[in-house]
Scaffold this active site. Structure first.
Site, PDB file in Angstrom:
ATOM      1  N   GLU A 171     -58.544  28.267 -26.412  1.00 13.75           N
ATOM      2  CA  GLU A 171     -57.472  27.271 -26.516  1.00 13.75           C
ATOM      3  C   GLU A 171     -56.578  27.205 -25.277  1.00 13.75           C
ATOM      4  O   GLU A 171     -55.368  27.436 -25.355  1.00 13.75           O
ATOM      5  CB  GLU A 171     -56.616  27.545 -27.761  1.00 13.75           C
ATOM      6  CG  GLU A 171     -57.412  27.442 -29.043  1.00 13.75           C
ATOM      7  CD  GLU A 171     -56.557  27.624 -30.305  1.00 13.75           C
ATOM      8  OE1 GLU A 171     -55.328  27.733 -30.191  1.00 13.75           O
ATOM      9  OE2 GLU A 171     -57.142  27.660 -31.393  1.00 13.75           O
ATOM     10  N   GLU A 320     -63.264  28.292 -34.804  1.00 12.32           N
ATOM     11  CA  GLU A 320     -62.140  28.682 -35.671  1.00 12.32           C
ATOM     12  C   GLU A 320     -61.823  27.549 -36.620  1.00 12.32           C
ATOM     13  O   GLU A 320     -61.860  26.373 -36.242  1.00 12.32           O
ATOM     14  CB  GLU A 320     -60.852  28.956 -34.872  1.00 12.32           C
ATOM     15  CG  GLU A 320     -60.832  30.231 -34.100  1.00 12.32           C
ATOM     16  CD  GLU A 320     -59.480  30.473 -33.418  1.00 12.32           C
ATOM     17  OE1 GLU A 320     -58.437  29.984 -33.918  1.00 12.32           O
ATOM     18  OE2 GLU A 320     -59.488  31.139 -32.374  1.00 12.32           O
TER      19      GLU A 320
HETATM   20  O1  IFM Z   1     -54.344  33.018 -34.700  1.00 14.87           O
HETATM   21  C1  IFM Z   1     -54.640  31.893 -33.944  1.00 14.87           C
HETATM   22  C2  IFM Z   1     -55.736  32.184 -32.939  1.00 14.87           C
HETATM   23  O2  IFM Z   1     -55.412  33.248 -32.116  1.00 14.87           O
HETATM   24  C3  IFM Z   1     -55.967  30.972 -32.073  1.00 14.87           C
HETATM   25  N1  IFM Z   1     -56.187  29.790 -32.874  1.00 14.87           N
HETATM   26  C4  IFM Z   1     -55.247  29.523 -33.939  1.00 14.87           C
HETATM   27  C5  IFM Z   1     -55.087  30.744 -34.818  1.00 14.87           C
HETATM   28  C6  IFM Z   1     -54.096  30.449 -35.956  1.00 14.87           C
HETATM   29  O3  IFM Z   1     -52.871  30.073 -35.433  1.00 14.87           O
END
Ligand code: IFM
Length: 413
Positions: A171, A320
């Protein structure tokens, strides 16, 4: 009617080093312990509400020493893939000095995953940086691209025979904005020029790292884990249409466009939906259902972000997707509804090849600390006992069937 997923689809979950390993020494641990941060948490009433320990990553889930137990559990829960990150500050605690012991640690992490038949998805940068780089200005320092590349070269050369899927950056659009534009994360800057500089540097960082990894092993599959949000106009007003297009470009496609020839797959991290109504900064969402963090739960958004990712004509891995839900009342519903949307996107031509739920276990949620519970597996932070939530067993069934059974809808409570 069962909704079946493609043969060979990777089912699993994700974590990151800082959030689960424990006992780290990097720019985040330093920030967490700083007097300024403590004062802020106190002034905002956060310490009264959650306790100071909530905001210190410290031993976290002690995953660094318990990874074997954790992977045995993941295997028992049916997982076939696992995403984790390598912690730069462990590998290169001092500038140019590499720690063989830690490289060997991660080699064993990967070996253990493979022994359990799980495919490793390895992230090289999931936000914290070593202290020596922080002191030089972090990603603002011109040399950071080269520093990262040297670390990547070391790690990938060491692990080249054990890993196929490499994720260079997690990200990048989020870390650059929250650390340098919004000033919420270290180094707490609110400076548009720094923000743009860091974002540009992360683009260069990925490109250089991509070449390095491919040179070391051309069979490697390399991408980023990109935070993709579904941004739509609340109505047909021209202003909302324009603002939505602008936000979609800046948040979703700009970074991917910049690195287009330098990615073998698109890694999608998906959490957010924004209905734009007159402002880029205050979305007008209906928020009928929300997570413990107040984030809207809107599974249909998954379909739309996957259709954006599809435009790049590359394999897509959902690296994710998940929610903070301490009581696990909403996770079963959210999981099934999100997967229906993944299935829908596959039917419409998106080449989605895997789904990695965030997260395998409860963990340290950055500025919020430990209280938001994202895990399929619950962590008792007093005893560090691991306890799968009911949704972990539901997910096991989905994995076993390689599909979702829509005849038994999951109520949302
Ligand atoms: O916990 C985070 C992760 O580190 C990166 N993406 C979003 C998740 C939830 O906020």
């Amino acid at each position: 009617m069962p909704l079946n997923f493609p043969t060979g689809f990777f089912w699993g979950a994700s974590t990151s080093a800082h959030q689960v390993e424990g006992n780290l020494c990097n720019n985040w641990t330093e920030w967490e312990r700083s007097a300024k941060r403590k004062q802020f948490l106190h002034d905002q009433g956060h310490i009264d509400k959650h306790g100071y320990e909530n905001f210190l990553s410290d031993v976290a889930c002690d995953h660094y020493t318990r990874y074997k137990e954790d992977f045995a559990l993941a295997k028992e829960l049916g997982h076939m893939a696992h995403r984790f990150s390598i912690e730069w500050s462990r590998i290169e605690p001092e500038e140019g000095v590499f720690n063989e012991f830690e490289l060997e640690h991660y080699k064993d992490v990967i070996k253990t995953l493979r022994q359990h038949g799980m495919e490793p998805f390895v992230t090289l940068y999931h936000w914290p940086i070593p202290l020596w780089l922080d002191k030089q200005g972090g990603w603002k320092h011109k040399k950071s691209v080269g520093y990262f590349n040297r670390y990547v070269e070391k790690v990938v050369s060491y692990l080249k025979d054990d890993v196929t899927f490499w994720i260079t950056l997690n990200e990048p659009t989020i870390i650059s904005a929250l650390s340098h534009q919004q000033g919420i994360w270290p180094p707490e800057e609110k400076n548009i020029l720094s923000y743009l500089r860091v974002k540009r540097r992360l683009i260069a960082t990925h490109k250089v790292a991509y070449q390095t990894i491919k040179t070391i092993n051309h069979k490697s599959q390399v991408g980023i884990a990109h935070n993709m949000q579904f941004i739509e106009p609340a109505n047909h007003k021209p202003l909302n249409l324009i603002l939505s297009k602008l936000a979609n470009w800046w948040s979703n496609t700009f970074f991917l466009n910049q690195i287009k020839p330098h990615q073998d797959f698109i890694g999608v991290n998906h959490y957010f939906h924004h209905r734009i109504n007159g402002s880029l900064f205050t979305p007008d969402n209906e928020n009928k259902k929300t997570s413990d963090l107040g984030w809207e739960l809107y599974p249909e958004a998954m379909y739309h972000v996957l259709m954006i990712a599809k435009r790049y004509n590359k394999p897509i891995y959902i690296t994710e997707n998940g929610l903070a839900d301490r009581t696990d009342e909403k996770r079963p519903w959210f999981l099934v509804e999100s997967l229906k949307q993944v299935h829908r996107a596959i039917q419409d031509g998106a080449d989605v090849r895997g789904y990695l739920h965030w997260s395998f276990m409860d963990n340290f949620e950055w500025a919020e600390g430990f209280w938001p519970r994202f895990g399929l597996v619950e962590i008792d932070y007093e005893t560090l006992e691991r306890k799968p939530r009911p949704s972990a067993y539901l997910y096991r069934e989905i994995i076993r069937k390689n599909g979702i059974d829509t005849s038994s809808p999951r109520p949302f409570s």
